[in-house]
Design a protein around this motif. Structure first.
Motif, PDB file in Angstrom:
ATOM      1  N   SER A  34       0.899  -1.219   0.021  1.00 19.66           N
ATOM      2  CA  SER A  34      -0.019  -0.107   0.025  1.00 19.66           C
ATOM      3  C   SER A  34       0.917   1.248  -0.050  1.00 19.66           C
ATOM      4  O   SER A  34       2.134   1.161   0.333  1.00 19.66           O
ATOM      5  CB  SER A  34      -1.032   0.083   1.228  1.00 19.66           C
ATOM      6  OG  SER A  34      -0.152   0.050   2.368  1.00 19.66           O
ATOM      7  N   HIS A  51      -3.350   6.161   0.291  1.00 20.81           N
ATOM      8  CA  HIS A  51      -3.733   6.465  -0.866  1.00 20.81           C
ATOM      9  C   HIS A  51      -3.936   5.335  -1.962  1.00 20.81           C
ATOM     10  O   HIS A  51      -3.468   4.475  -2.279  1.00 20.81           O
ATOM     11  CB  HIS A  51      -2.497   7.250  -1.517  1.00 20.81           C
ATOM     12  CG  HIS A  51      -2.838   8.064  -2.888  1.00 20.81           C
ATOM     13  ND1 HIS A  51      -2.476   7.248  -4.037  1.00 20.81           N
ATOM     14  CD2 HIS A  51      -3.263   9.045  -3.204  1.00 20.81           C
ATOM     15  CE1 HIS A  51      -2.883   8.220  -5.003  1.00 20.81           C
ATOM     16  NE2 HIS A  51      -3.164   9.472  -4.195  1.00 20.81           N
ATOM     17  N   GLY A  52      -5.343   5.318  -2.290  1.00 18.93           N
ATOM     18  CA  GLY A  52      -5.809   4.123  -3.033  1.00 18.93           C
ATOM     19  C   GLY A  52      -6.110   2.982  -2.096  1.00 18.93           C
ATOM     20  O   GLY A  52      -6.121   3.064  -0.806  1.00 18.93           O
ATOM     21  N   MET A  55      -2.997  -3.121  -2.346  1.00 16.12           N
ATOM     22  CA  MET A  55      -2.647  -3.816  -3.685  1.00 16.12           C
ATOM     23  C   MET A  55      -2.495  -5.283  -3.216  1.00 16.12           C
ATOM     24  O   MET A  55      -1.415  -5.535  -3.056  1.00 16.12           O
ATOM     25  CB  MET A  55      -1.747  -3.280  -4.484  1.00 16.12           C
ATOM     26  CG  MET A  55      -2.265  -1.911  -4.902  1.00 16.12           C
ATOM     27  SD  MET A  55      -0.887  -1.042  -5.657  1.00 16.12           S
ATOM     28  CE  MET A  55      -0.691   0.170  -4.341  1.00 16.12           C
ATOM     29  N   VAL A  64       2.406  -0.478  -8.431  1.00 20.45           N
ATOM     30  CA  VAL A  64       2.684   0.392  -7.133  1.00 20.45           C
ATOM     31  C   VAL A  64       3.187   1.582  -7.615  1.00 20.45           C
ATOM     32  O   VAL A  64       2.866   2.715  -6.973  1.00 20.45           O
ATOM     33  CB  VAL A  64       3.681  -0.779  -6.389  1.00 20.45           C
ATOM     34  CG1 VAL A  64       3.981   0.202  -5.144  1.00 20.45           C
ATOM     35  CG2 VAL A  64       2.766  -1.758  -5.873  1.00 20.45           C
ATOM     36  N   GLU A  66       2.919   3.235 -10.291  1.00 18.53           N
ATOM     37  CA  GLU A  66       1.718   4.295 -10.638  1.00 18.53           C
ATOM     38  C   GLU A  66       1.110   4.716  -9.684  1.00 18.53           C
ATOM     39  O   GLU A  66       0.753   6.232  -9.582  1.00 18.53           O
ATOM     40  CB  GLU A  66       0.895   3.556 -11.552  1.00 18.53           C
ATOM     41  CG  GLU A  66       1.157   3.118 -13.026  1.00 18.53           C
ATOM     42  CD  GLU A  66       0.275   2.497 -13.867  1.00 18.53           C
ATOM     43  OE1 GLU A  66      -0.931   2.396 -13.425  1.00 18.53           O
ATOM     44  OE2 GLU A  66       0.753   1.625 -14.557  1.00 18.53           O
ATOM     45  N   GLU A  67       0.762   4.143  -8.555  1.00 19.61           N
ATOM     46  CA  GLU A  67       0.067   4.820  -7.280  1.00 19.61           C
ATOM     47  C   GLU A  67       1.067   5.485  -6.551  1.00 19.61           C
ATOM     48  O   GLU A  67       0.655   6.716  -5.997  1.00 19.61           O
ATOM     49  CB  GLU A  67      -0.388   3.379  -6.203  1.00 19.61           C
ATOM     50  CG  GLU A  67      -1.236   4.040  -5.486  1.00 19.61           C
ATOM     51  CD  GLU A  67      -2.509   4.310  -5.964  1.00 19.61           C
ATOM     52  OE1 GLU A  67      -3.119   5.168  -5.125  1.00 19.61           O
ATOM     53  OE2 GLU A  67      -2.916   3.702  -6.958  1.00 19.61           O
ATOM     54  N   ALA A  70       1.081   8.916  -8.490  1.00 17.02           N
ATOM     55  CA  ALA A  70      -0.080   9.501  -8.399  1.00 17.02           C
ATOM     56  C   ALA A  70      -0.166  10.321  -6.941  1.00 17.02           C
ATOM     57  O   ALA A  70      -0.841  11.547  -6.820  1.00 17.02           O
ATOM     58  CB  ALA A  70      -1.370   8.813  -8.539  1.00 17.02           C
ATOM     59  N   CYS A  71       0.187   9.484  -6.023  1.00 17.32           N
ATOM     60  CA  CYS A  71       0.206  10.153  -4.489  1.00 17.32           C
ATOM     61  C   CYS A  71       1.258  11.547  -4.485  1.00 17.32           C
ATOM     62  O   CYS A  71       0.883  12.289  -3.838  1.00 17.32           O
ATOM     63  CB  CYS A  71       0.772   9.086  -3.477  1.00 17.32           C
ATOM     64  SG  CYS A  71       0.362   9.603  -1.900  1.00 17.32           S
TER      65      CYS A  71
END
Length: 138
Positions: A34, A51-52, A55, A64, A66-67, A70-71
């Motif tokens: 995460s 955030h999200g 996974m 991960v 990509e997340e 984005a964060c």
């Protein structure tokens, strides 16, 4: 001051390639990964905002990454960490945690001393950042 929490905190900031390798290692061990963020990195603040979603069953570290990207875009001046959770029987605990983003300026902490009855002393650690309202700390 440089906040030292989690693995690798005494090393220079990890590159994205190094982060990707660590995430791959966690995924190879079938841990759920995460991405979390906070503007209050007090050592006892273990509950950061997620955030999200965690996974689960992910096999490719690109998801991960990509997340994380984005964060970083949503919270560029916050602390962001990657957490890997081992749900296997007997463990059921975070097995990996490391910071992947920091604010440009880290104000640090101060120690406050309180005198109690007799000669007893109590110490409290307070972050300079929390003197400002949430959302305006960095």
């Amino acid at each position: 001051m440089h906040i030292t929490q989690g693995q690798f905190s005494f090393l220079p900031a990890l590159t994205d390639e190094q982060i990707k390798r660590q995430v791959k290692w966690a995924l190879d061990h079938e841990w759920a990964v995460s991405v979390e963020y906070t503007d209050d990195p007090h050592p006892r603040n273990t509950y950061w905002e997620m955030h999200g979603h965690p996974m689960f069953d992910l096999r490719d570290p690109a998801g991960v990454m990509e997340e994380i990207t984005a964060c970083r875009l949503a919270f560029p001046n916050h602390y962001i960490r990657v957490m890997a959770f081992d749900s296997s029987e007997g463990w059921e605990t975070p097995r990996m945690s490391f910071i992947v983003n920091r604010p440009d300026h880290e104000p640090g902490f101060r120690v406050e001393r309180q005198e109690g009855p007799g000669r007893s002393l109590r110490y409290t650690v307070r972050s300079y950042a929390v003197e400002r309202p949430e959302g305006q700390r960095y």
